[in-house]
Scaffold this motif. Structure first.
Motif, PDB file in Angstrom:
ATOM      1  N   GLU A 171       2.446   9.644   3.906  1.00 52.95           N
ATOM      2  CA  GLU A 171       1.717  10.051   5.104  1.00 52.95           C
ATOM      3  C   GLU A 171       0.205   9.899   4.940  1.00 52.95           C
ATOM      4  OE1 GLU A 171       3.194  13.970   5.758  1.00 52.95           O
ATOM      5  OE2 GLU A 171       5.179  13.280   6.406  1.00 52.95           O
ATOM      6  N   THR A 172      -0.489   9.820   6.083  1.00 50.73           N
ATOM      7  CA  THR A 172      -1.901   9.440   6.108  1.00 50.73           C
ATOM      8  C   THR A 172      -2.795  10.379   5.315  1.00 50.73           C
ATOM      9  OG1 THR A 172      -1.567   8.470   8.316  1.00 50.73           O
ATOM     10  CG2 THR A 172      -3.838   8.886   7.617  1.00 50.73           C
ATOM     11  N   THR A 177       0.851  -1.196   0.000  1.00 48.94           N
ATOM     12  CA  THR A 177       0.000   0.000   0.000  1.00 48.94           C
ATOM     13  C   THR A 177       0.880   1.237   0.000  1.00 48.94           C
ATOM     14  OG1 THR A 177      -0.087   0.164   2.411  1.00 48.94           O
ATOM     15  CG2 THR A 177      -1.760  -1.232   1.333  1.00 48.94           C
ATOM     16  N   THR A 224       0.847   3.472   2.228  1.00 49.15           N
ATOM     17  CA  THR A 224       1.347   3.617   3.598  1.00 49.15           C
ATOM     18  C   THR A 224       2.617   2.808   3.791  1.00 49.15           C
ATOM     19  OG1 THR A 224      -0.916   3.938   4.412  1.00 49.15           O
ATOM     20  CG2 THR A 224       0.764   3.341   6.034  1.00 49.15           C
ATOM     21  N   ASP A 225       2.642   1.602   3.222  1.00 45.18           N
ATOM     22  CA  ASP A 225       3.839   0.765   3.303  1.00 45.18           C
ATOM     23  C   ASP A 225       5.040   1.438   2.657  1.00 45.18           C
ATOM     24  OD1 ASP A 225       2.312  -1.192   4.538  1.00 45.18           O
ATOM     25  OD2 ASP A 225       1.830  -2.198   2.641  1.00 45.18           O
ATOM     26  N   VAL A 247      -2.527   9.603   1.702  1.00 46.70           N
ATOM     27  CA  VAL A 247      -3.152   8.303   1.415  1.00 46.70           C
ATOM     28  C   VAL A 247      -4.675   8.431   1.397  1.00 46.70           C
ATOM     29  CG1 VAL A 247      -3.478   5.952   2.264  1.00 46.70           C
ATOM     30  CG2 VAL A 247      -1.211   7.009   2.368  1.00 46.70           C
TER      31      VAL A 247
END
Length: 488
Positions: free
Chosen positions: A9-10, A2, A4-5, A13
């Motif tokens: 940053e959130t 993903t 995130t992986d 995403v």
């Protein structure tokens, strides 16, 4: 894997997820972790595989959650359409941040672009000409640019932008982070990278077993006759499952002609080419993306700015100049992992071009099959229902029927009572006057007109004219009869 992986940053995403973008493409998986560290990168991947987010996400993230006003990042692109497209993608990713992004390109008023720069835009996406223009007027400063990206770098070489790119590089600081991205990476680009980049890593995000063309695109090549192409296209456009379609032409004039032809056949088509104003090009692209028009006719210059995920068919009305142009044309379909169909027409005179493209891309289609609008294999190859012709039932009404459908007042104007009728009446009266003058100065036995003295019948003598007279009335009788209405 993903985003995130990969270290994104959130808030970025979440912005991608809100548009259904959940999993990274191979080019993104390989470039994002390195780009986040500030590593110079040459990224190479087939068109439509997510290169924009490959450099865009690290670029936005490295600027921080609340960057200071002023240009900190520069993305250079070769065409106006691509400039708009890249800007839209970056705005999508940064929508949860106060980061401001501005498009800088020609064909549009300076004022709006200058206002956005003065308002503190941190990311500039632009074409070389307008960027240098604003920089020369000291309205754009590149002195504080921390990240510089060349997108579709090979196309900028084709368009002769190399000297402009060098001037842009010279206005940025040597410690900047530099990334180059393109579907193809010729030698001059690699040489440019060595001059302006620091130990770049060359990343090729391709499957070695896949070949040069995308596996999710079906390539169909026909040897077609120029006079039959419009009919063939009209039938292809009615194939089952067809969605948005892009038709590529070699010239601007051909693009305009195809739009007119397809509109006459009842299809909803728009165009993007160099003879259109920038505003008209943007309207046409917006209508295509929104689905108001499902057919777009374009020239090669616009090819790299057409980033629409639901294009199902690409039709090459003429053979591209080389294999790179072919890849960029057909890459408008099969984007974001979807499948697509690419149909190419090869004229008899262009067989040598096709031979070079076929060899370079290892397509194994040395002899395109001769194809006409009535060829049975056309229907089976492209899933066209039997009996389909190249016109829709909703084809515009023919001219004769249009005239009959007009309101009575408008028909009357066209048929003789309005301006057309007045001009017709004026011609009749002038004809009568000429015949009257001819009768007064003619010899009955010959019916020829004598030259009028200056000042009596005009400043010039009337032309000699031969008329057939009915009966034995002679020229005088005919002249008197036609002169009577004029006298009234």
């Amino acid at each position: 894997m993903t985003f995130t992986d990969l270290g994104i940053e959130t808030d970025l995403v979440d912005a991608l997820a809100s548009h259904g973008i959940l999993e990274p493409f191979p080019i993104q998986e390989q470039t994002i972790p390195l780009a986040l560290t500030g590593q110079d990168i040459i990224g190479q991947a087939k068109t439509g595989t997510g290169k924009t987010f490959g450099f865009g996400l690290p670029l936005i993230q490295r600027l921080g959650t609340d960057p200071e006003p002023g240009v900190k990042a520069l993305v250079v692109v070769p065409t106006r359409e691509l400039c708009v497209q890249v800007t839209e993608d970056l705005e999508l990713a940064a929508k949860n941040r106060p980061t401001k992004i501005v498009s800088i390109y020609g064909g549009k008023a300076y004022e709006g672009q200058i206002e956005q720069l003065k308002a503190g835009a941190q990311i500039v996406v632009g074409t070389p000409g307008r960027l240098l223009d604003l920089a020369s007027q000291r309205l754009l400063s590149l002195a504080n640019v921390e990240v510089m990206v060349l997108d579709e770098a090979d196309k900028m070489l084709d368009l002769g932008f190399l000297s402009d790119i060098e001037r842009l590089f010279s206005q940025t600081k040597p410690t900047r982070h530099t990334m180059l991205f393109s579907a193809t990476m010729p030698g001059p680009i690699v040489a440019l990278a060595r001059r302006f980049m620091t130990r770049p890593i060359h990343i090729r995000a391709t499957d070695p077993d896949e070949g040069l063309t995308q596996a999710n695109i079906e390539h169909i090549v026909y040897r077609a006759h120029a006079l039959d192409k419009d009919e063939v296209i009209g039938r292809i456009l009615q194939s089952e499952g067809r969605g948005k379609t892009v038709i590529f032409t070699r010239t601007k004039r051909a693009a305009a002609k195809i739009v007119e032809e397809l509109t006459d056949r009842g299809f909803s088509a728009g165009a993007v080419h160099g003879d259109m104003t920038q505003e008209a090009r943007e309207r046409s692209m917006a209508a295509f993306k929104a689905g108001k028009k499902d057919i777009l006719i374009a020239t090669d210059v616009a090819a790299r700015g057409i980033d629409v995920n639901d294009v199902t068919h690409v039709i090459n009305h003429t053979v591209p100049d080389d294999h790179d142009a072919y890849l960029h044309r057909v890459g408008r379909t099969g984007r974001a992992g979807k499948t697509g169909i690419a149909v190419t027409f090869v004229d008899w005179a262009d067989m040598h071009k096709w031979a070079l493209i076929n060899k370079a891309l290892e397509m194994n289609i040395p002899e395109p099959v001769e194809t006409y609008s009535s060829s049975p294999h056309l229907y089976t190859d492209l899933n066209i229902p039997a009996g389909i012709k190249g016109r829709l039932k909703s084809t515009p009404i023919p001219k004769v029927e249009r005239d009959a459908a007009r309101p009575p007042r408008e028909r009357t104007r066209r048929d003789g009572a309005g301006r057309t009728g007045e001009r017709s009446g004026e011609r009749t009266e002038r004809g009568g006057e000429r015949r009257e003058r001819g009768a007064s100065g003619s010899t009955p036995s010959t019916g020829s007109t004598a030259a009028a003295p200056a000042g009596e019948g005009g400043t010039t003598a009337p032309r000699r004219r031969r008329r057939r007279r009915s009966g034995g009335s002679g020229g005088a009788g005919g002249g008197q009869q036609s002169a009577a209405p004029a006298a009234d």
